[in-house]
Design a protein around this motif. Structure first.
Motif, PDB file in Angstrom:
ATOM      1  N   GLY A 109      25.350   4.514   0.759  1.00 34.90           N
ATOM      2  CA  GLY A 109      26.624   4.465   1.461  1.00 34.90           C
ATOM      3  C   GLY A 109      26.938   3.086   2.010  1.00 34.90           C
ATOM      4  N   GLU A 110      28.114   3.010   2.666  1.00 33.69           N
ATOM      5  CA  GLU A 110      28.583   1.704   3.142  1.00 33.69           C
ATOM      6  C   GLU A 110      27.666   1.119   4.208  1.00 33.69           C
ATOM      7  N   LYS A 111      27.049   1.998   5.001  1.00 32.24           N
ATOM      8  CA  LYS A 111      26.111   1.501   6.011  1.00 32.24           C
ATOM      9  C   LYS A 111      24.686   1.683   5.517  1.00 32.24           C
ATOM     10  N   GLY A 112      24.539   1.703   4.203  1.00 30.35           N
ATOM     11  CA  GLY A 112      23.238   2.006   3.629  1.00 30.35           C
ATOM     12  C   GLY A 112      22.227   0.902   3.838  1.00 30.35           C
ATOM     13  N   LEU A 113      21.004   1.218   3.461  1.00 27.32           N
ATOM     14  CA  LEU A 113      19.904   0.287   3.652  1.00 27.32           C
ATOM     15  C   LEU A 113      19.120   0.150   2.356  1.00 27.32           C
ATOM     16  N   LEU A 114      18.515  -1.007   2.179  1.00 25.91           N
ATOM     17  CA  LEU A 114      17.550  -1.254   1.121  1.00 25.91           C
ATOM     18  C   LEU A 114      18.106  -0.858  -0.235  1.00 25.91           C
ATOM     19  N   TYR A 115      17.312  -0.176  -1.078  1.00 21.33           N
ATOM     20  CA  TYR A 115      17.826   0.140  -2.408  1.00 21.33           C
ATOM     21  C   TYR A 115      19.100   0.971  -2.311  1.00 21.33           C
ATOM     22  N   GLY A 116      19.101   1.935  -1.398  1.00 13.88           N
ATOM     23  CA  GLY A 116      20.202   2.896  -1.310  1.00 13.88           C
ATOM     24  C   GLY A 116      21.554   2.255  -1.096  1.00 13.88           C
ATOM     25  N   LYS A 117      21.599   1.074  -0.483  1.00 13.08           N
ATOM     26  CA  LYS A 117      22.905   0.490  -0.203  1.00 13.08           C
ATOM     27  C   LYS A 117      23.636   0.059  -1.464  1.00 13.08           C
ATOM     28  N   SER A 118      22.926   0.062  -2.616  1.00 13.03           N
ATOM     29  CA  SER A 118      23.621  -0.275  -3.855  1.00 13.03           C
ATOM     30  C   SER A 118      24.483   0.886  -4.336  1.00 13.03           C
ATOM     31  N   ARG A 178       9.885  -8.042  -8.048  1.00 10.17           N
ATOM     32  CA  ARG A 178       8.549  -8.609  -7.971  1.00 10.17           C
ATOM     33  C   ARG A 178       7.762  -8.057  -6.795  1.00 10.17           C
ATOM     34  N   ARG A 179       8.347  -7.115  -6.059  1.00 13.63           N
ATOM     35  CA  ARG A 179       7.585  -6.539  -4.952  1.00 13.63           C
ATOM     36  C   ARG A 179       8.091  -5.135  -4.652  1.00 13.63           C
ATOM     37  N   THR A 180       7.281  -4.416  -3.899  1.00 13.74           N
ATOM     38  CA  THR A 180       7.616  -3.044  -3.537  1.00 13.74           C
ATOM     39  C   THR A 180       8.835  -3.030  -2.617  1.00 13.74           C
ATOM     40  N   GLU A 181       9.794  -2.158  -2.920  1.00 11.13           N
ATOM     41  CA  GLU A 181      10.959  -1.987  -2.061  1.00 11.13           C
ATOM     42  C   GLU A 181      11.039  -0.528  -1.624  1.00 11.13           C
ATOM     43  N   ALA A 211       0.840  -1.196   0.000  1.00 15.38           N
ATOM     44  CA  ALA A 211       0.000   0.000   0.000  1.00 15.38           C
ATOM     45  C   ALA A 211       0.875   1.245   0.000  1.00 15.38           C
ATOM     46  N   THR A 212       0.426   2.274  -0.698  1.00 17.33           N
ATOM     47  CA  THR A 212       1.271   3.455  -0.900  1.00 17.33           C
ATOM     48  C   THR A 212       1.489   4.211   0.413  1.00 17.33           C
ATOM     49  N   ASP A 213       2.658   4.842   0.515  1.00 15.33           N
ATOM     50  CA  ASP A 213       2.936   5.662   1.697  1.00 15.33           C
ATOM     51  C   ASP A 213       2.612   7.132   1.439  1.00 15.33           C
ATOM     52  N   LYS A 214       1.951   7.403   0.288  1.00 16.80           N
ATOM     53  CA  LYS A 214       1.594   8.799   0.002  1.00 16.80           C
ATOM     54  C   LYS A 214       0.353   9.217   0.776  1.00 16.80           C
ATOM     55  N   VAL A 215      -0.384   8.226   1.276  1.00 16.76           N
ATOM     56  CA  VAL A 215      -1.626   8.526   1.979  1.00 16.76           C
ATOM     57  C   VAL A 215      -1.382   8.362   3.470  1.00 16.76           C
ATOM     58  N   PRO A 223       5.564  13.309  -1.168  1.00 19.79           N
ATOM     59  CA  PRO A 223       6.764  12.481  -1.337  1.00 19.79           C
ATOM     60  C   PRO A 223       6.548  11.050  -0.872  1.00 19.79           C
ATOM     61  N   SER A 224       7.288  10.154  -1.495  1.00 15.52           N
ATOM     62  CA  SER A 224       7.149   8.734  -1.193  1.00 15.52           C
ATOM     63  C   SER A 224       8.533   8.146  -1.007  1.00 15.52           C
ATOM     64  N   THR A 225       8.629   6.984  -0.426  1.00 10.77           N
ATOM     65  CA  THR A 225       9.918   6.296  -0.351  1.00 10.77           C
ATOM     66  C   THR A 225       9.808   4.900  -0.936  1.00 10.77           C
ATOM     67  N   GLN A 226       8.774   4.648  -1.726  1.00  8.98           N
ATOM     68  CA  GLN A 226       8.564   3.291  -2.233  1.00  8.98           C
ATOM     69  C   GLN A 226       8.928   3.171  -3.709  1.00  8.98           C
ATOM     70  N   LEU A 227       9.515   2.046  -4.045  1.00 16.46           N
ATOM     71  CA  LEU A 227       9.801   1.709  -5.442  1.00 16.46           C
ATOM     72  C   LEU A 227       8.916   0.525  -5.798  1.00 16.46           C
ATOM     73  N   HIS A 228       7.878   0.770  -6.597  1.00 19.47           N
ATOM     74  CA  HIS A 228       6.938  -0.294  -6.927  1.00 19.47           C
ATOM     75  C   HIS A 228       7.396  -1.036  -8.176  1.00 19.47           C
ATOM     76  N   PRO A 229       7.100  -2.349  -8.253  1.00 14.66           N
ATOM     77  CA  PRO A 229       7.512  -3.112  -9.429  1.00 14.66           C
ATOM     78  C   PRO A 229       6.946  -2.512 -10.711  1.00 14.66           C
ATOM     79  N   GLY A 230       7.780  -2.446 -11.722  1.00 21.11           N
ATOM     80  CA  GLY A 230       7.322  -2.003 -13.037  1.00 21.11           C
ATOM     81  C   GLY A 230       7.130  -0.512 -13.175  1.00 21.11           C
ATOM     82  N   THR A 231       7.479   0.267 -12.165  1.00 21.43           N
ATOM     83  CA  THR A 231       7.323   1.713 -12.308  1.00 21.43           C
ATOM     84  C   THR A 231       8.680   2.393 -12.231  1.00 21.43           C
TER      85      THR A 231
END
Lengths: 219, 221
Positions: free
Chosen positions: B103-112, B94-97, A134-138, B142-150
């Motif tokens: 950075g070196e102590k990075g998390l999730l997508y950002g750690k790349s 295949r799923r939202t990240e 679910a989106t975090d925009k809401v 603003p959002s912090t999610q990366l959805h599949p296919g977008t």
């Protein structure tokens, strides 16, 4: 000291040597052995794959159904699509979230069976098996995952998803209790509700998509 | 006791053992001369500039630009300066990240973004910058999610310490994600970086090095 001599069993006839088993019995034993071995092999194929071990136990249903999982019952009341979502917070300030895809607003309700339950973030499972959180925009206070779901009455909320249009067909919404601890629960309950979006349903949903869907904060 | 029949036949020379030893020695020698049993180095990591596209296996990332922004203080102070790195990220997973932090102590997508090195005009590395927030700003809220296919525009933000000159350019070491990490228990491991080699403590593999010149700009978002 006296010794007691155990009573001697009456002298029995010398034991007859066992009769060699008949040919039929031997064939039967062989058949039974083969059958057992085959059953053992067949049973292996029923063993859960590594990925399935501890996987959620899913109850399924459609829009409008009361879908009962082990600890809660959930129902999807309506599904809307929108190009943007307007969120008015308690103070009346309005924010508008937009998307390059489409917003899916799912109105849901749930009740718990014995103990209060809290859902994790709802997930939209697309037709091709991709999982959209679910989106975090809401504002999360509007979310069905925000309140505790109590036994005895139905708690209502929405789940808003931000998905590409291609994810709509065949999509389902998944509601499951939030993982509370560090160690995940094995076989947690999960309700998977089909949004009823076949090709025609998707077309209808997109055609009926509102430009702005307004959500009001609680209180 | 029988003694070996030595006298009759012609004495055979022991050929097989020395010959085998020679062959093995030659084989080992050739192998060693060609670089031993170490894995042949794969293609060296690519060097890219602004607009460069890196395939990170689970994501396709286009590094757009870097700039400094000044965010005014709403209470009338001097405000804060930030270094921003902007990238366009398409999720192939295949799923939202989540965006996470670089950075070196990075998390999730950002750690790349394995290493972020700001470089000053004279080539020196300025005092370290402080990672701030990583967001997808362009969708109203603003959002912090990366959805599949977008495809989303991600902004990584670093606060520049007060009184420090802004860097001239930013160098990024970019890694890739393992699309199907091995898991002993079958448990979900989340996002796992590809490693350089199979050893346990191997560092993450750098698939591309991106250099972005830093544009100076006025006030930011």
């Amino acid at each position: 000291m006296s010794t007691v001599t155990p009573e001697r069993a009456p002298a029995a006839a010398p034991p007859r040597p066992p009769r060699p088993p008949g040919r039929l019995r031997r064939a039967g034993a062989l058949l039974a052995g083969l059958a057992l071995a085959a059953a053992a092999v067949a049973l292996q194929s029923a063993a859960p794959e590594p990925g399935e071990r501890g996987a959620p136990l899913t109850s399924t249903g459609r829009v409008g159904d009361e879908v009962a999982a082990s600890r809660f019952t959930a129902r999807v009341e309506a599904v809307h699509a929108a190009r943007s979502v307007e969120i008015a917070d308690a103070a009346g300030a309005v924010e508008t979230a937009t998307t390059s895809g489409i917003f899916v607003v799912v109105e849901a309700a749930a009740t718990a069976h014995r103990e209060p339950q809290k859902f994790g973030r709802p997930v939209l499972l697309s037709g091709d098996g991709k999982r959209y959180t679910a989106t975090d925009k809401v504002d999360s206070t509007l979310d069905i995952a925000y309140p505790y779901v109590q036994p005895g009455w139905w708690t209502e909320g929405v789940a808003v998803f931000d998905v590409p249009v291609t994810a709509l067909t065949g999509s389902r919404i998944v509601l499951a209790p939030g993982g509370g601890g560090f160690i995940g629960e094995a076989y947690p309950p999960e309700a998977e509700i089909d949004l009823g979006l076949d090709d025609a349903g998707t077309q209808r949903l997109i055609a009926a998509a509102k430009d702005v869907h307004r959500l009001e904060a609680r209180r | 006791m029988t003694s070996p029949s030595g006298g009759g036949a012609r004495r055979r020379r022991a050929v097989a053992v020395p010959l085998a030893a020679l062959l093995i020695a030659a084989g080992l020698g050739t192998t060693a001369a060609l670089g031993g049993f170490a894995e042949a180095p794969e293609e060296p990591s690519r060097r890219l500039g602004p607009g460069g596209v890196v395939d990170q296996k689970l994501f396709l990332t286009r590094f757009l630009a870097s700039r400094t922004v000044v965010v005014p203080d709403p209470y009338g102070g001097t405000g804060k300066r930030f270094l921003e790195i902007e990238a366009e990220v398409t999720s192939k997973g295949r799923r939202t990240e989540e965006v996470g932090s670089p950075g070196e102590k990075g998390l999730l997508y950002g750690k790349s973004l394995l290493k972020v090195t700001p470089v000053a005009g004279d080539g020196s590395v300025p005092v370290s910058v402080i990672p701030d927030v990583s967001v997808i700003p362009d969708e109203g809220v603003p959002s912090t999610q990366l959805h599949p296919g977008t495809t989303s525009t991600v902004v990584f933000r670093y606060e520049l310490p007060r009184g420090q000159r802004a860097p001239q350019e930013v160098r990024l070491d970019v890694g890739a994600f393992d699309p199907s990490p091995e898991s002993f228990t079958g448990a979900d491991l989340g996002l796992v970086l590809e490693r350089d080699g199979k050893a346990a403590g191997a560092p993450p593999k750098v698939v591309a090095r991106v250099t972005l010149p830093v544009r100076r700009e006025g006030s930011g978002r």
